[in-house]
Design a protein around this motif. Structure first.
Motif, PDB file in Angstrom:
ATOM      1  N   ASP A 126       0.839  -1.213   0.000  1.00 48.24           N
ATOM      2  CA  ASP A 126       0.000   0.000   0.000  1.00 48.24           C
ATOM      3  C   ASP A 126       0.867   1.255   0.000  1.00 48.24           C
ATOM      4  OD1 ASP A 126      -0.098   0.814   3.305  1.00 48.24           O
ATOM      5  OD2 ASP A 126       0.393  -1.247   2.795  1.00 48.24           O
ATOM      6  N   CYS A 152       2.329  -8.356  -0.676  1.00 52.89           N
ATOM      7  CA  CYS A 152       1.048  -8.182   0.000  1.00 52.89           C
ATOM      8  C   CYS A 152       1.017  -6.876   0.784  1.00 52.89           C
ATOM      9  CB  CYS A 152       0.790  -9.340   0.966  1.00 52.89           C
ATOM     10  SG  CYS A 152       1.933  -9.407   2.362  1.00 52.89           S
ATOM     11  N   THR A 158      -4.418  -7.037   1.224  1.00 50.77           N
ATOM     12  CA  THR A 158      -4.219  -7.391  -0.179  1.00 50.77           C
ATOM     13  C   THR A 158      -3.338  -8.624  -0.284  1.00 50.77           C
ATOM     14  OG1 THR A 158      -4.191  -5.017  -0.620  1.00 50.77           O
ATOM     15  CG2 THR A 158      -3.490  -6.463  -2.418  1.00 50.77           C
ATOM     16  N   ASN A 159      -3.846  -9.655  -0.943  1.00 50.25           N
ATOM     17  CA  ASN A 159      -3.055 -10.852  -1.276  1.00 50.25           C
ATOM     18  C   ASN A 159      -2.734 -11.762  -0.085  1.00 50.25           C
ATOM     19  OD1 ASN A 159      -2.456 -11.847  -3.742  1.00 50.25           O
ATOM     20  ND2 ASN A 159      -0.391 -11.032  -3.875  1.00 50.25           N
TER      21      ASN A 159
END
Ligand code: GDP
Ligand code: MG
Length: 175
Positions: A126, A152, A158-159
């Motif tokens: 991010d 990630c 995320t992920n």
């Protein structure tokens, strides 16, 4: 299938890497049932424990977090013992944490007589605006060790599921 226990197999997973890269955050974002589809239940002990579905089996994941000893690079042999899967995490915004990858990969070789499934993970995607380690650079390093590279964000989740799912699948396919 053992109905009493509620799962068929237990897999020990450990998460290692430099301090502050987000190891604890990765584990706790995966353990949050609100975004997991295939989680049956979570039990909190000295490791995070959760049961996931894989094909027709229920698999209990024991996910071991360090208690901060990585700061002194003194994880015990017991921490590594019996680990079926290992995530070696670094922070994509901190070159220093990426430079520690060889140390952590070497520690696996020293502590795990039976080679576990190991992924290199770049966390905090991010924060792309302050990224310090390129995806390709990290992937090449992982490939030099014969390891898979994934990224990630524990913060954005995320992920995270994808990483744990692929880790479990790779372990189970190897067995
Ligand atoms: P550990 O020492 O490796 O267990 O790292 P922690 O999980 O304690 O996280 C260290 C710091 O990084 C904390 O301030 C977290 O909030 C932050 N952090 C962890 N994961 C992420 C992420 O994916 N994105 C961002 N922006 N911050 C994160
Ligand atoms: Mg921690």
């Amino acid at each position: 299938r053992n109905v009493d226990k509620g799962y068929d197999k237990t897999l020990k997973l450990i998460v290692i890497g430099h301090t502050s890269v987000g190891k604890t955050s990765v584990i706790s974002s995966f353990s949050d049932n609100s975004f997991k589809i295939d989680v049956l239940h979570t039990v909190g002990v000295d490791y995070q424990s959760k049961v996931v579905k894989w094909k027709n089996e229920s698999i209990k994941l024991q996910i071991w977090d360090t208690a901060g000893q990585e700061r002194f690079r003194t994880l015990t042999q017991g921490f590594y013992r019996g680990a079926a899967g290992i995530l070696v995490i670094f922070d994509i915004t901190e070159t220093r944490s990426f430079d520690q990858i060889p140390f952590w990969v070497e520690s696996i070789h020293e502590n795990c007589p039976q080679p576990p499934v190991v992924f290199i993970i770049g966390n905090k995607i991010d924060l792309t605006h302050i990224r310090a380690v390129a995806f390709d650079t990290a992937e090449k390093t992982a490939q030099q060790y014969g390891l898979k590279y994934m990224e990630c964000s524990a913060k954005m989740k995320t992920n995270i599921n994808e990483i744990f799912r692929l880790l479990v699948e790779t372990i189970m396919d190897k067995k």
